[in-house]
Design a protein around this motif. Sequence first.
Motif, PDB file in Angstrom:
ATOM      1  N   ARG A  83       2.882  -6.725   9.211  1.00 33.93           N
ATOM      2  CA  ARG A  83       2.209  -5.636   9.950  1.00 33.93           C
ATOM      3  C   ARG A  83       2.706  -5.579  11.394  1.00 33.93           C
ATOM      4  O   ARG A  83       2.817  -4.488  11.969  1.00 33.93           O
ATOM      5  CB  ARG A  83       0.693  -5.839   9.904  1.00 33.93           C
ATOM      6  N   ASN A 106      -1.814   0.085   7.214  1.00 33.84           N
ATOM      7  CA  ASN A 106      -1.272  -1.233   7.570  1.00 33.84           C
ATOM      8  C   ASN A 106      -0.431  -1.889   6.475  1.00 33.84           C
ATOM      9  O   ASN A 106      -0.279  -3.110   6.437  1.00 33.84           O
ATOM     10  CB  ASN A 106      -2.381  -2.152   8.092  1.00 33.84           C
ATOM     11  N   TYR A 130     -12.140  -3.157  -3.153  1.00 35.41           N
ATOM     12  CA  TYR A 130     -12.692  -3.285  -1.794  1.00 35.41           C
ATOM     13  C   TYR A 130     -14.224  -3.210  -1.794  1.00 35.41           C
ATOM     14  O   TYR A 130     -14.813  -2.816  -0.785  1.00 35.41           O
ATOM     15  CB  TYR A 130     -12.112  -2.194  -0.896  1.00 35.41           C
ATOM     16  N   TYR A 176      -6.998   6.402   1.116  1.00 35.53           N
ATOM     17  CA  TYR A 176      -5.673   5.864   1.497  1.00 35.53           C
ATOM     18  C   TYR A 176      -5.030   5.135   0.318  1.00 35.53           C
ATOM     19  O   TYR A 176      -3.859   5.394  -0.021  1.00 35.53           O
ATOM     20  CB  TYR A 176      -5.888   4.939   2.696  1.00 35.53           C
ATOM     21  N   ARG A 189      -1.302 -14.581   4.130  1.00 40.98           N
ATOM     22  CA  ARG A 189      -2.066 -13.885   5.182  1.00 40.98           C
ATOM     23  C   ARG A 189      -1.370 -14.018   6.534  1.00 40.98           C
ATOM     24  O   ARG A 189      -1.340 -13.065   7.320  1.00 40.98           O
ATOM     25  CB  ARG A 189      -3.487 -14.451   5.264  1.00 40.98           C
ATOM     26  N   LEU A 233     -16.545  -4.084   1.096  1.00 48.26           N
ATOM     27  CA  LEU A 233     -16.508  -3.239   2.303  1.00 48.26           C
ATOM     28  C   LEU A 233     -17.216  -1.904   2.084  1.00 48.26           C
ATOM     29  O   LEU A 233     -17.124  -1.009   2.937  1.00 48.26           O
ATOM     30  CB  LEU A 233     -15.044  -2.985   2.713  1.00 48.26           C
ATOM     31  N   LYS A 274       0.832  -1.200   0.000  1.00 50.27           N
ATOM     32  CA  LYS A 274       0.000   0.000   0.000  1.00 50.27           C
ATOM     33  C   LYS A 274       0.874   1.261   0.000  1.00 50.27           C
ATOM     34  O   LYS A 274       2.089   1.184   0.227  1.00 50.27           O
ATOM     35  CB  LYS A 274      -0.937  -0.059   1.221  1.00 50.27           C
ATOM     36  N   VAL A 304      -4.462   0.661  11.888  1.00 48.68           N
ATOM     37  CA  VAL A 304      -5.259  -0.168  10.967  1.00 48.68           C
ATOM     38  C   VAL A 304      -5.463   0.542   9.632  1.00 48.68           C
ATOM     39  O   VAL A 304      -5.549  -0.099   8.579  1.00 48.68           O
ATOM     40  CB  VAL A 304      -6.602  -0.597  11.603  1.00 48.68           C
ATOM     41  N   LEU A 344     -10.661   4.485   3.429  1.00 50.26           N
ATOM     42  CA  LEU A 344      -9.857   3.381   2.876  1.00 50.26           C
ATOM     43  C   LEU A 344      -9.527   3.648   1.411  1.00 50.26           C
ATOM     44  O   LEU A 344      -8.374   3.490   0.976  1.00 50.26           O
ATOM     45  CB  LEU A 344     -10.639   2.073   3.042  1.00 50.26           C
ATOM     46  N   PHE A 365     -15.619   3.127   7.352  1.00 51.53           N
ATOM     47  CA  PHE A 365     -14.253   3.522   6.988  1.00 51.53           C
ATOM     48  C   PHE A 365     -13.980   3.420   5.482  1.00 51.53           C
ATOM     49  O   PHE A 365     -12.871   3.734   5.038  1.00 51.53           O
ATOM     50  CB  PHE A 365     -13.224   2.684   7.764  1.00 51.53           C
ATOM     51  N   THR A 416      -5.403  -7.789  10.616  1.00 52.45           N
ATOM     52  CA  THR A 416      -5.799  -6.516  10.002  1.00 52.45           C
ATOM     53  C   THR A 416      -5.353  -5.328  10.835  1.00 52.45           C
ATOM     54  O   THR A 416      -4.795  -4.356  10.306  1.00 52.45           O
ATOM     55  CB  THR A 416      -7.334  -6.491   9.831  1.00 52.45           C
ATOM     56  N   ILE A 466       0.183  -3.327   3.759  1.00 54.28           N
ATOM     57  CA  ILE A 466       0.133  -4.388   2.737  1.00 54.28           C
ATOM     58  C   ILE A 466      -1.248  -5.027   2.686  1.00 54.28           C
ATOM     59  O   ILE A 466      -1.948  -5.088   3.709  1.00 54.28           O
ATOM     60  CB  ILE A 466       1.231  -5.437   3.021  1.00 54.28           C
ATOM     61  N   HIS A 467      -1.628  -5.473   1.504  1.00 52.66           N
ATOM     62  CA  HIS A 467      -2.856  -6.243   1.289  1.00 52.66           C
ATOM     63  C   HIS A 467      -2.499  -7.655   0.856  1.00 52.66           C
ATOM     64  O   HIS A 467      -1.553  -7.837   0.089  1.00 52.66           O
ATOM     65  CB  HIS A 467      -3.708  -5.612   0.178  1.00 52.66           C
ATOM     66  N   GLY A 468      -3.292  -8.631   1.298  1.00 52.83           N
ATOM     67  CA  GLY A 468      -3.186  -9.992   0.766  1.00 52.83           C
ATOM     68  C   GLY A 468      -4.566 -10.590   0.570  1.00 52.83           C
ATOM     69  O   GLY A 468      -5.449 -10.428   1.422  1.00 52.83           O
TER      70      GLY A 468
END
Length: 137
Positions: free
Chosen positions: A102, A112, A49, A64, A85, A52, A9, A109, A61, A57, A91, A114-116
């Motif tokens: 993380r 954080n 996303y 970000y 993960r 979500l 990210k 949060v 998000l 948020f 998270t 990185i995403h996986g």
Amino acid sequence: MEQSYIMIKPDGVQRGLVGEIIKRFEQRGYALKGLKIMNVQRHLAEKHYEDLSSKPFFPALVDYIISGPVVAMVWEGKGVVATGRKMIGATNPLASEPGTIRGDFAIEVGRNVIHGSDSVESAQREIALWFPEGVTE
Ligand code: ATP
Ligand code: MG
């Protein structure tokens, strides 16, 4: 072979964590199949996303994720989705074990690093979304 979509990210890129993160996946034994640095269009972040979108948020998000370049990657190997993960951690970084990405590099949060992908099905959707041009064999 199983693949996961992993994304560093904007905070991870800005803080110079790209090499460290790639090193961890390489050393674990996974193979890099796709890699690009890119500025993210708002609609792509929203699509990524979309599950979500009802969360309070969600607007923050998306802001970000589009706040600076990300490094989009496809990693391949046995169990890469679940193990990726585990390597990334929880998270909320305050709940992430030390030794995870993380857990070693984040406390917020909303920043954080990185995403996986969270399942093999999510990984397939995300790889198609982020790498419509395809990845290497
Ligand atoms: P990611 O999908 O980015 O790998 P994750 O699967 O661990 O993260 P998700 O539930 O999918 O967690 O949430 C996506 C992202 O939304 C989180 O990584 C985090 O940046 C942000 N996020 C999740 N929960 C919150 C929250 N309560 N407040 C602020 N941001 C949040
Ligand atoms: Mg997620």
